[in-house]
Write a protein that holds these residues in place. Structure first.
Motif, PDB file in Angstrom:
ATOM      1  N   TRP A 149       0.807  -1.232   0.000  1.00 26.13           N
ATOM      2  CA  TRP A 149       0.000   0.000   0.000  1.00 26.13           C
ATOM      3  C   TRP A 149       0.831   1.269   0.000  1.00 26.13           C
ATOM      4  O   TRP A 149       0.281   2.368   0.120  1.00 26.13           O
ATOM      5  N   GLY A 150       2.144   1.129  -0.093  1.00 25.73           N
ATOM      6  CA  GLY A 150       2.990   2.321  -0.153  1.00 25.73           C
ATOM      7  C   GLY A 150       3.346   2.842   1.228  1.00 25.73           C
ATOM      8  O   GLY A 150       2.776   2.418   2.243  1.00 25.73           O
ATOM      9  N   PRO A 151       4.303   3.773   1.282  1.00 26.90           N
ATOM     10  CA  PRO A 151       4.916   4.166   2.551  1.00 26.90           C
ATOM     11  C   PRO A 151       3.983   4.877   3.528  1.00 26.90           C
ATOM     12  O   PRO A 151       4.196   4.798   4.740  1.00 26.90           O
ATOM     13  N   GLY A 154       1.032   1.732   4.350  1.00 26.80           N
ATOM     14  CA  GLY A 154       1.434   0.399   4.776  1.00 26.80           C
ATOM     15  C   GLY A 154       2.902   0.160   4.505  1.00 26.80           C
ATOM     16  O   GLY A 154       3.738   0.871   5.001  1.00 26.80           O
TER      17      GLY A 154
ATOM     18  N   ARG B 168      -2.584   3.715   9.487  1.00 24.09           N
ATOM     19  CA  ARG B 168      -1.812   2.493   9.240  1.00 24.09           C
ATOM     20  C   ARG B 168      -2.446   1.285   9.931  1.00 24.09           C
ATOM     21  O   ARG B 168      -2.456   0.186   9.382  1.00 24.09           O
ATOM     22  N   VAL B 171      -5.429   0.186   7.833  1.00 27.05           N
ATOM     23  CA  VAL B 171      -5.009  -0.548   6.633  1.00 27.05           C
ATOM     24  C   VAL B 171      -4.552  -1.962   7.000  1.00 27.05           C
ATOM     25  O   VAL B 171      -4.919  -2.937   6.328  1.00 27.05           O
ATOM     26  N   ALA B 172      -3.781  -2.072   8.066  1.00 24.84           N
ATOM     27  CA  ALA B 172      -3.310  -3.395   8.501  1.00 24.84           C
ATOM     28  C   ALA B 172      -4.491  -4.318   8.818  1.00 24.84           C
ATOM     29  O   ALA B 172      -4.463  -5.516   8.510  1.00 24.84           O
ATOM     30  N   ASP B 175      -6.047  -5.544   5.647  1.00 21.11           N
ATOM     31  CA  ASP B 175      -5.172  -6.596   5.098  1.00 21.11           C
ATOM     32  C   ASP B 175      -5.319  -7.928   5.830  1.00 21.11           C
ATOM     33  O   ASP B 175      -4.876  -8.955   5.323  1.00 21.11           O
ATOM     34  N   LEU B 196      -9.338   0.407  -0.555  1.00 22.84           N
ATOM     35  CA  LEU B 196      -7.942   0.855  -0.425  1.00 22.84           C
ATOM     36  C   LEU B 196      -7.321   1.211  -1.772  1.00 22.84           C
ATOM     37  O   LEU B 196      -6.477   2.110  -1.849  1.00 22.84           O
ATOM     38  N   VAL B 200      -5.338   4.739  -2.383  1.00 20.85           N
ATOM     39  CA  VAL B 200      -3.987   4.918  -2.909  1.00 20.85           C
ATOM     40  C   VAL B 200      -3.953   6.093  -3.885  1.00 20.85           C
ATOM     41  O   VAL B 200      -3.047   6.930  -3.852  1.00 20.85           O
ATOM     42  N   TYR B 204      -1.527   9.366  -2.617  1.00 19.07           N
ATOM     43  CA  TYR B 204      -0.259   9.603  -3.308  1.00 19.07           C
ATOM     44  C   TYR B 204      -0.394  10.607  -4.456  1.00 19.07           C
ATOM     45  O   TYR B 204       0.552  10.797  -5.224  1.00 19.07           O
TER      46      TYR B 204
END
Lengths: 302, 302
Positions: A149-151, A154, B168, B171-172, B175, B196, B200, B204
């Protein structure tokens, strides 16, 4: 002589092409070109770089195009059916019907186990470089993925994560809020600054390249090997994070073997040890082939 | 009627000016303008916004300029003697000799304790909003600071840190690599995305505003209050981080009282409790005055 298979590993900065042949899938020729990322270059630009890489490999091999049995393309960003169909159409024009297109992690997975082992027993591959992700497929053909998921979201336990954690620990130590660590000195050395005030100017500049964060990892490894407890703890935590990501794939798919790939795991046996301790009962393997060879073997794995 | 003091609190987005007077340093008038950050606007632009804010406050008070006894400026980024001298010269042209210039944390410290208490007993102020830092001064006039290094290097336990940690963790959990938490649903809600993969694209994008990370904090608070153990743990860790930063100031300066300021601590008693548990023997106080009043009182504290 047997026929040949061409594999392409297309990423955000480099596209690699190989020609493999023989019973042991030897790499007979290889070449590379620039990015083949659809979202950076558009389809035409990405396609162009794929052609350049394949032409380079064919030229090196010396005119075997009519003996190429199949093409396999493992391309970054091919996460949906829409992108896959778009690529199949565009690539089919030049490379005919014997092509397989999938995202880069599929090529890494096929390469890690080989097509037969993957079909018979399934497997998962954990890739930990600057980023981190895990991808697996079981005997029934079910697939699952985690992280990548990128910095900011994740890449837990990745090179970026480790570099960032090391930098933050170094700063905390300079502040007197965290345990003392040689990382503090290495931090100023890595960024070539005299103090934290100067570092602020570097890190928050609009031109700052985020890959300089992951580039701090060698200092974390060096410090740990010199006996620094802060750095050793971070390496251990990276392994624990990566194990959690792998477990999220292994468990639902009922898999018991995990291939380990990527620069971070290759360079840090400490992380591999921590990962192994966190995954009891899981067999850890080195990948059998590299991802670009996996791409060439994708047509055999479907 | 007694004389008046003008205080200016100059930050990266807003400059506030107040006129205070009377024995209890009441705010008699106030006004604000844009940024007075030297590095964003240059000296002339920053100076212009300071003038606008002061003129606004004077206008509101109705012509008391000849009764102004002193000016105090607490300005972000005034960390060195060079910046301080530059500002003293530039501000002196218009506001005469009775001026004090220092960085914004000094104004917060003077405001937190009042000039007399600060001179007699010293103190430290922990400021936790989007960022986090601690600044203190003891009876001998020795000063120390910790953190305030921004989101990539530090700001440990800040709103940014908590928002990032919450994201984070969310997201974890999606996952399957981290404990299940309602933060996962709140994450998609906060960024108005279906999944997700879409997130992204938002996170970003070159236009992504980093303040949306700290803006996730209210969801962490909400989840914790609904019984989420993951969020409760993050609030506890934020307090532990902030306590470590405060201890790095209190201990070397020999201080035993800490004022708590900033939106994060005000909105999260859970963090305050964790902080208090981690700082046994330290008296935690509410600031006596806000930073802009502290700026007005700076000339009395020197």
């Amino acid at each position: 002589m047997s026929s040949f298979r061409i594999g392409v590993d297309g990423g955000g900065t480099t596209t690699r092409a190989v020609i493999v042949g023989g019973d042991s899938n030897q790499v007979l020729a290889q070449a590379k070109s620039g990015s083949s990322n659809l979202y950076n270059l558009g389809l035409e630009g990405a396609l162009q770089n794929i052609h350049v890489a394949i032409d380079g490999a064919l030229e090196q091999a010396g005119g075997v195009l009519n003996q190429v049995e199949s093409f396999g393309f493992g391309l970054a960003g091919v996460t949906g059916q829409h992108e896959k169909a778009q690529w199949l159409t565009a690539l089919g024009v030049r490379y005919g019907a014997s092509i397989a297109v999938d995202e880069d992690v599929v090529a890494a997975l096929v390469g890690a186990f080989g097509p037969d082992e993957l079909k018979n027993n399934g497997g998962a591959v954990l890739i930990a470089g600057t980023g981190a992700n895990c991808f697996g497929q079981n005997q029934s053909g079910q697939r699952a993925r985690a992280d990548g998921w990128g910095p900011m979201l994740g890449d837990r336990g990745s090179g970026f994560w480790l570099g960032e954690s090391g930098i933050r620990a170094a700063v905390a130590a300079i502040d007197g809020a965290g345990a003392s660590t040689p990382l503090s000195g290495y931090l100023l050395q890595h960024f070539e600054v005299p103090d934290l005030n100067a570092l602020v100017g570097v890190i928050y500049a609009p031109t700052f390249a985020r890959d300089r964060i992951a580039a701090f990892v060698p200092f974390v490894l060096q410090a740990a090997r010199e006996g620094d407890a802060v750095s050793a703890q971070l390496l251990s935590e990276a392994g624990i994070h990566l194990a959690a990501t792998a477990r999220a794939i292994l468990k639902p798919l009922g898999l018991e073997q995990l291939a380990l790939a990527g620069g971070l795991i290759e360079n840090a046996p400490e992380i591999r040890d921590s990962l192994a301790n966190s995954l009891p009962g899981i067999e850890l393997l080195q990948p059998r082939y590299e991802p670009v060879v996996g791409a060439a073997l994708m047509p055999l794995a479907l």
